[in-house]
Design a protein around this motif. Structure first.
Motif, PDB file in Angstrom:
ATOM      1  N   THR A  40       0.817  -1.215   0.000  1.00 33.49           N
ATOM      2  CA  THR A  40       0.000   0.000   0.000  1.00 33.49           C
ATOM      3  C   THR A  40       0.848   1.262   0.000  1.00 33.49           C
ATOM      4  N   ASN A  41       2.160   1.131  -0.181  1.00 37.50           N
ATOM      5  CA  ASN A  41       3.003   2.314  -0.203  1.00 37.50           C
ATOM      6  C   ASN A  41       2.705   3.177  -1.429  1.00 37.50           C
ATOM      7  N   SER A  42       2.682   4.505  -1.223  1.00 39.50           N
ATOM      8  CA  SER A  42       2.386   5.421  -2.316  1.00 39.50           C
ATOM      9  C   SER A  42       2.744   6.834  -1.928  1.00 39.50           C
ATOM     10  N   HIS A  43       3.201   7.611  -2.897  1.00 40.57           N
ATOM     11  CA  HIS A  43       3.344   9.050  -2.727  1.00 40.57           C
ATOM     12  C   HIS A  43       2.981   9.714  -4.037  1.00 40.57           C
ATOM     13  N   ASP A  44       2.088  10.692  -3.987  1.00 38.62           N
ATOM     14  CA  ASP A  44       1.579  11.358  -5.188  1.00 38.62           C
ATOM     15  C   ASP A  44       0.989  10.344  -6.167  1.00 38.62           C
ATOM     16  N   PRO A  45      -0.023   9.604  -5.752  1.00 41.64           N
ATOM     17  CA  PRO A  45      -0.575   8.554  -6.617  1.00 41.64           C
ATOM     18  C   PRO A  45      -1.311   9.133  -7.821  1.00 41.64           C
ATOM     19  N   GLY A 236       7.075  13.567   6.282  1.00 44.12           N
ATOM     20  CA  GLY A 236       6.576  12.489   7.120  1.00 44.12           C
ATOM     21  C   GLY A 236       5.565  12.995   8.126  1.00 44.12           C
ATOM     22  N   VAL A 237       5.795  12.692   9.403  1.00 45.25           N
ATOM     23  CA  VAL A 237       4.836  13.062  10.440  1.00 45.25           C
ATOM     24  C   VAL A 237       4.736  14.578  10.608  1.00 45.25           C
ATOM     25  N   ASP A 238       5.672  15.332  10.022  1.00 44.01           N
ATOM     26  CA  ASP A 238       5.632  16.789  10.100  1.00 44.01           C
ATOM     27  C   ASP A 238       5.096  17.426   8.823  1.00 44.01           C
ATOM     28  N   ASN A 268      -5.044   8.711  12.260  1.00 40.69           N
ATOM     29  CA  ASN A 268      -3.655   8.380  11.967  1.00 40.69           C
ATOM     30  C   ASN A 268      -3.182   8.960  10.637  1.00 40.69           C
ATOM     31  N   ARG A 269      -4.080   9.654   9.910  1.00 43.58           N
ATOM     32  CA  ARG A 269      -3.731  10.199   8.605  1.00 43.58           C
ATOM     33  C   ARG A 269      -3.168  11.612   8.760  1.00 43.58           C
ATOM     34  N   LYS A 270      -1.980  11.804   8.238  1.00 48.10           N
ATOM     35  CA  LYS A 270      -1.310  13.095   8.322  1.00 48.10           C
ATOM     36  C   LYS A 270      -0.899  13.546   6.920  1.00 48.10           C
ATOM     37  N   ASP A 292       1.257   7.858   7.610  1.00 47.79           N
ATOM     38  CA  ASP A 292       0.619   7.060   8.659  1.00 47.79           C
ATOM     39  C   ASP A 292       1.310   7.319   9.997  1.00 47.79           C
ATOM     40  N   LEU A 293       0.600   7.996  10.912  1.00 49.75           N
ATOM     41  CA  LEU A 293       1.169   8.293  12.222  1.00 49.75           C
ATOM     42  C   LEU A 293       1.359   7.042  13.064  1.00 49.75           C
ATOM     43  N   ASN A 294       0.692   5.961  12.680  1.00 48.41           N
ATOM     44  CA  ASN A 294       0.854   4.700  13.420  1.00 48.41           C
ATOM     45  C   ASN A 294       1.934   3.814  12.815  1.00 48.41           C
ATOM     46  N   ASP A 295       2.627   4.312  11.777  1.00 47.63           N
ATOM     47  CA  ASP A 295       3.648   3.502  11.111  1.00 47.63           C
ATOM     48  C   ASP A 295       4.840   4.376  10.728  1.00 47.63           C
TER      49      ASP A 295
END
Length: 470
Positions: A40-45, A236-238, A268-270, A292-295
């Motif tokens: 499920t990894n993705s960036h700018d899908p 990432g989380v920031d 958990n969505r950031k 994913d703030l949980n991952d």
């Protein structure tokens, strides 16, 4: 997509290629959610596209990375468009220092090909370019790079040539939007025979180094909706990303009424980003990425559902399975008459206004293929893939027996249609203007038999099989 700003960001190469499906709404309900599994990894899908029984999700990564699914839930079978470490030679001149990490692809089917648009750039620079590659099949690809679509040369006020997005309007035309910070966002029509731009780019939003990028345009009813992200990504989380939307009565703008669609953080969505919309079975599925703030802030694919309320999109993730919303999936189709087994076509492959619509043995030509385009109102336009003209009731007639032809699309009720399911998996194709349905004259089984409109009788010469053409 990553953007060149005055503030250093983490290099994009460190961001895993992840993909997300998202639905548009002004508030997000997190009680339930579609649980994506596998890779499920993705960036700018990209916008999700389908070939046969397989969905394809392209995303940022080396070689233009992608993954596939048969159900939009379980993702796997990763691949690349270009062998990793290789790329078209024109890129070396357009973007010196490019290292093979392609940003923010988008995909669309046009005629006999699937086109994938992609960005090439280097971090922190507006010297960028967008190229396009095509293949007759995604399941069995044979990629042909078509070259550069648009570029920016490093100027501080240019529209940065990254983050391409493409969509098909109600009239069958395809529009290309792109841009980031620097000079803002632009749009232009696409030449569907080669994937290049058919006109100069029009600036539509942002500019002056405003924190805006990743445009995506869709149409619902009388409005065009421009989705875009604000803030800095790739932290990432920031991450500061959030998704906003504005609307216009013209694809060229002005777009007004900007409002927040996806906030920066929900559960958990950031940092959600990069909208794409799949119109399937009358539903609007929106793909995005989120951290994913949980991952550990890994970027992942998300799917949510979008509806329109009082003229604006609303988003929900309050569903746990892909469903039907009581409509037809957008796409390229052939229509086969039940009684004759022959296909609806524009006679003699004409591209002229007023050319007749008849039945004929299926030969696979574009004059026998039709784009079915969801208008978001329970009505559809039907656009011939060769001529890009609309299926039209001749002379705006409501009479039984009025002829069916093709004509430049103008959006009236004589060019809008509804699909009524009947037994055996067939449909009636009903004119919004007259209430009559498409009918092969005299129940003829001959080639060139005329297609007209007639009151529904339930006869087999009024029943059509819709076959997706991949």
């Amino acid at each position: 997509m990553i953007v060149a700003t005055k503030t250093p960001l983490r290099p994009l190469r460190r961001v895993l290629a992840l993909a997300t499906l998202v639905f548009g709404s002004l508030c997000v309900n997190t009680a339930l959610a579609l649980d994506l599994t596998g890779i499920t990894n993705s960036h700018d899908p990209s916008t999700l596209v389908r070939d046969g029984n397989t969905y394809f999700h392209f995303t940022t990564g080396d070689g233009i990375w992608y993954s596939t699914s048969s159900d939009l839930v379980q993702w796997g079978n990763p691949g690349t468009v270009f062998p990793v470490g290789t790329w078209p030679s024109w890129i070396n001149d357009a973007v010196p220092g490019f290292e093979g990490h392609f940003w923010a692809p988008d995909a669309i089917q046009m005629g006999d090909y699937y086109y994938v648009y992609y960005s090439v750039s280097t971090f922190g620079s507006s010297r960028s370019a967008i190229g396009v590659v095509r293949t007759p099949s995604l399941e069995n690809p044979s990629w042909q790079d078509m070259g550069m679509v648009v570029q920016s040369h490093g100027g501080s006020n240019e529209i940065n040539a990254i983050d391409p997005a493409v969509f098909r309007d109600h009239d069958g035309r395809v529009y290309f939007s792109y841009g980031s910070w620097f000079g803002g966002l632009g749009v232009a029509e696409v030449n569907q025979s080669n994937g290049m731009l058919a006109e100069p780019v029009t600036h539509i939003y942002g500019g002056g180094h405003d924190s805006i990028e990743a445009p995506y345009i869709t149409r619902n009813g009388d409005y065009y909706y421009l989705f875009f992200t604000r803030g800095r990504c790739c932290l990432g989380v920031d991450s500061e990303y959030e998704i906003q939307v504005a609307r216009s009565t013209s694809v060229y703008g002005p777009y007004t009424g900007e409002r927040n669609l996806f906030p920066n953080e929900v559960g958990n969505r950031k940092g959600p980003g990069h909208v794409g919309i799949l119109k399937q079975d009358g539903c609007n599925y929106v793909s995005t990425h989120y951290y994913d703030l949980n991952d550990n802030g890994n970027s992942k694919l998300d799917i949510q559902m979008m509806n329109f309320v009082n003229g604006w999109p609303t988003i929900t993730d309050n569903f746990t399975s892909i469903q039907s919303c009581g409509g037809v999936t957008e796409g390229l189709y052939s229509f086969t008459a039940q009684h004759s087994g022959k296909s609806m076509e524009v006679e003699y492959a004409s591209t002229a206004n007023g050319a007749n619509v008849v039945q004929f043995d299926f030969m696979g030509g574009l004059n026998q293929k039709w784009y079915v385009i969801d208008q978001g109102t329970g009505e559809y336009s039907i656009i011939n893939a060769l001529s890009l003209k609309g299926l039209d009731v001749w002379n705006v007639s409501t009479d039984a027996g009025a002829n069916i032809a093709q004509w430049d699309y103008w959006g009236g009720t004589g060019q809008r249609w509804q699909f009524n399911a009947v037994t055996g998996g067939y449909v009636e194709i009903q004119s919004v203007l007259s209430g009559h349905v498409l009918d092969v004259q005299g129940q003829s089984s001959a080639n060139h038999a005329n297609i007209l409109q007639w009151p529904s009788t339930g006869a087999s010469n009024q029943r059509w099989q819709m076959q997706r053409e991949y």
